[in-house]
Design a protein around this motif. Structure first.
Motif: not given
Lengths: 125, 125
Positions: B116-125
């Protein structure tokens, strides 16, 4: 059986609503083999996990899920990995905190319990 | 056997060094049953995963791991869940992007592969 995206949405809706309104109610989701790593601190077992969650130093907390991804985690069991990124509003602070949380859910009768739970706040560069 | 923190450190060191210097080299880490969810887009199988990774639209990329947590993910197999938060510097941009990535590693002979490999960029509020 519902698909994993439906299951992960139902799970996270229940998890965060319960967290935000009465953390002690999360007890039903953990077992003695469950693991929580909260900001790098590992805790194991339902009692220690609930004690950790209920002792966190904020009075009021609201989670807002921004992204939710799920994958099956085993070829033989209907378990799944759920990855969440979101925002945490603590004690009415005007500055939400970004967080990442990963769960592994294990089927248990008609429901699921949490075997793995890893939580991290995401600080900027 | 090495403990899971050592394994997860060795794995992420290798994974991100390979990603940053020649993404095609990640092929050895995936199998036909492997799953990647990249920014919400699901891909399955070593060939499609490597094609996805090598077609990502950046020339130069550097990962910087900020937090790394690992837990055993099964009572019967020495598999583990690895949760990473970090920074991604793309094409010498002065503004690193925050990301979250989750792996499940499955033992395979003396090594591990990525189920399993799950990638996400995290953007601010």
């Amino acid at each position: 059986m519902a698909d994993i995206n439906t299951i992960s949405k139902q799970f996270t809706d229940f998890y965060y609503q319960t967290f935000d309104t009465g953390r002690a109610g999360l007890q039903s989701l953990y077992r003695n083999e469950s693991m929580l790593t909260w900001e790098g601190v590992p805790v194991q077992g339902v009692n220690d996990i609930v004690e950790k969650l209920t002792s966190l130093p904020f009075e009021k907390v609201v989670h807002k899920v921004m992204t939710l991804d799920a994958q099956p985690s085993s070829p033989t069991v209907a378990s799944l990995i759920v990855s969440v990124t979101g925002l945490l509003v603590v004690d009415d602070s005007p500055n939400p905190l970004q967080y990442s949380q990963v769960f592994q859910l294990i089927p248990d009768g008609g429901s699921y319990y949490v075997l793995n739970d890893i939580f991290r706040l995401n600080y900027g560069a």
